[in-house]
Design an enzyme around this catalytic site. Structure first.
Site, PDB file in Angstrom:
ATOM      1  N   ARG A 157       0.826  -1.195   0.000  1.00 33.35           N
ATOM      2  CA  ARG A 157       0.000   0.000   0.000  1.00 33.35           C
ATOM      3  C   ARG A 157       0.874   1.266   0.000  1.00 33.35           C
ATOM      4  NH1 ARG A 157      -5.207   1.320   0.839  1.00 33.35           N
ATOM      5  NH2 ARG A 157      -5.584   3.183   2.075  1.00 33.35           N
ATOM      6  N   HIS A 189       0.740   4.347  -2.635  1.00 35.46           N
ATOM      7  CA  HIS A 189       0.565   5.749  -2.227  1.00 35.46           C
ATOM      8  C   HIS A 189       1.735   6.598  -2.695  1.00 35.46           C
ATOM      9  CE1 HIS A 189      -2.851   5.954   0.848  1.00 35.46           C
ATOM     10  NE2 HIS A 189      -2.930   4.789   0.259  1.00 35.46           N
ATOM     11  N   ASN A 227      -3.599   8.434   5.020  1.00 31.65           N
ATOM     12  CA  ASN A 227      -2.396   7.645   5.339  1.00 31.65           C
ATOM     13  C   ASN A 227      -2.653   6.554   6.374  1.00 31.65           C
ATOM     14  OD1 ASN A 227      -2.714   8.673   7.863  1.00 31.65           O
ATOM     15  ND2 ASN A 227      -0.862   9.864   7.886  1.00 31.65           N
TER      16      ASN A 227
HETATM   17  C1  LIG Z   1      -1.494  10.092   9.555  1.00 32.25           C
HETATM   18  O1  LIG Z   1      -2.114  11.348   9.521  1.00 32.25           O
HETATM   19  C2  LIG Z   1      -2.638  11.779  10.776  1.00 32.25           C
HETATM   20  C3  LIG Z   1      -3.332  13.099  10.547  1.00 32.25           C
HETATM   21  O2  LIG Z   1      -4.358  12.946   9.646  1.00 32.25           O
HETATM   22  C4  LIG Z   1      -1.496  11.880  11.798  1.00 32.25           C
HETATM   23  O3  LIG Z   1      -2.005  12.242  13.035  1.00 32.25           O
HETATM   24  C5  LIG Z   1      -0.769  10.541  11.885  1.00 32.25           C
HETATM   25  O4  LIG Z   1       0.360  10.670  12.721  1.00 32.25           O
HETATM   26  C6  LIG Z   1      -0.325  10.054  10.522  1.00 32.25           C
HETATM   27  N1  LIG Z   1       0.192   8.701  10.629  1.00 32.25           N
HETATM   28  C7  LIG Z   1       1.419   8.355  10.251  1.00 32.25           C
HETATM   29  C8  LIG Z   1       1.745   6.921  10.390  1.00 32.25           C
HETATM   30  O5  LIG Z   1       2.219   9.135   9.768  1.00 32.25           O
END
Ligand SMILES: *[C@@H]1O[C@H](CO)[C@@H](O)[C@H](O)[C@H]1NC(C)=O
Ligand SMILES: *[C@@H]1O[C@H](CO)[C@@H](O)[C@H](O)[C@H]1NC(C)=O
Ligand SMILES: *[C@@H]1O[C@H](CO)[C@@H](O)[C@H](O)[C@H]1NC(C)=O
Ligand SMILES: *[C@@H]1O[C@H](CO)[C@@H](O)[C@H](O)[C@H]1NC(C)=O
Length: 319
Positions: free
Chosen positions: A67, A71, A99
């Site tokens: 995945r 992305h 994400n």
């Molecule tokens: C994914 O995005 C969210 C905000 O939408 C954030 O809080 C989170 O840390 C992110 N996850 C990763 C694994 O980077």
């Protein structure tokens, strides 16, 4: 004297032209299977060992790596833009709500570290990710395929670019159009969707189907989905009955109206793609063959060359 200068100038311009031609031809060729043969001959082996070890400890990370490649490649090309962390003045792709199911960043970090210890500054994060996803497919029981290397790591990663990710509410024609813009055929779309033979979806990405009483869901499977969602938006539903095995069970599920995502079930509903789904449900070899072809195509999307990118020292930040 003047003549000598002319000769020198001519010679120089011939040499410069030759350099330009060499640069041009390597640009046209771009990627190659043996790209690291001299500069880092053990790169492929290091990636494979590292991925295998990590997946042995946690098989669910195979879906995460595949995945992650998708992305990465779909946004800004296969340039490891998905791996960059946000900074004080930039919110990166990985912090977009889309994400959520991306997992396995640590595998890439560890692999990069090992490769840097062996051949520093040579192997790009974009190539490591492309190889890691490939090795994850094979580890889980899917096909093995060669991919060319030589991608450079990009310098842009912006949360707003992720609006180009495809929502799970897309129907077949929307999927075909979005992939078509990037050079994929309907067959590629169905084969690539088969990556959902691995992994899970969160309730938040399919609960709309329960509210609208989507008639493309088998009614007893709808009960299963509802039960999952009773544990909340982040509750996970395996995308097929064998979530850690790369097989064609996903396509069998679509035939039984038991696809988890609307965008998956849509491929069986549409007359344009239904025969492809049926073909893969019947013949796993056919799925594997078309899947590896489509993945190789995916892993070449908008790759960057040396003047457009760099070889990062750490995958999470620019040099
Ligand atoms: C994914 O995005 C969210 C905000 O939408 C954030 O809080 C989170 O840390 C992110 N996850 C990763 C694994 O980077
Ligand atoms: C990289 O690609 C860009 C755009 O195609 C091109 O202008 C540039 O000359 C290329 N650089 C190298 C080193 O090949
Ligand atoms: C797919 O969705 C688009 C946008 O909502 C709609 O215009 C189109 O009619 C749909 N196609 C099918 C086959 O349902
Ligand atoms: C399955 O697909 C493969 C690859 O396309 C093909 O060679 C083979 O004949 C097919 N097998 C059956 C039973 O249709």
């Amino acid at each position: 004297m003047g003549d000598n200068k002319m000769v020198m100038a001519n010679l120089l311009s011939v040499i410069m032209l030759m350099h330009a031609i060499v640069a041009l031809s390597s640009n046209v060729r771009g990627l190659s299977k043996n790209y690291y043969m001299k500069s880092c001959p053990t790169a492929e082996q290091i990636v494979k060992n590292s991925v295998n070890n990590a997946l042995q400890a946690d098989p669910t990370l195979a879906a995460g790596l595949i995945r992650m490649l998708f992305h990465d490649c779909f946004i800004e090309g296969c340039d490891a833009s998905i791996l960059l962390d946000s900074t004080n003045d930039n919110t990166a792709e990985k912090d977009s709500p889309g994400n959520l199911s991306l997992r396995g960043y640590e595998i890439i970090d560890d692999t990069k570290q090992e490769i840097e210890n062996t051949c520093p500054g040579v192997v790009s994060c974009a190539d490591i990710l492309a190889m890691a996803a490939r090795d994850a497919v094979f580890w889980a029981g899917g096909p093995f395929y060669q991919i060319p290397k030589g991608r450079f790591d990009g310098k842009r990663s912006k949360i707003e670019d992720t609006k180009n990710l495809l929502p799970p509410s897309f129907n077949a024609s929307q999927l075909i159009q979005a992939f078509g813009q990037r050079g994929f055929s309907p067959k590629d779309v169905v084969a690539l969707s088969g990556a959902h033979t691995l992994g899970v979806a969160r309730c938040s990405s399919f609960k709309a189907r329960l509210i609208t009483l989507d008639s493309s869901v088998d009614s007893s499977f709808a009960n299963t989905l509802s039960k999952t969602c009773s544990a909340g938006d982040n509750a996970e539903q395996p995308l097929d009955a064998t979530r850690n095995d790369f097989d064609n069970a996903y396509f069998n599920a679509l035939q039984m109206k038991s696809g988890v995502l609307f965008s998956d079930q849509a491929l069986f509903n549409s007359p344009v793609t239904r025969n492809l789904v049926n073909g893969y449900a019947l013949n796993q070899t056919k799925f594997f063959f078309d899947f590896q072809k489509a993945m190789r195509k995916m892993s070449k999307l908008n790759v960057k060359n040396s003047s457009q990118g760099e070889v990062r020292k750490h995958c999470r930040c620019l040099n």
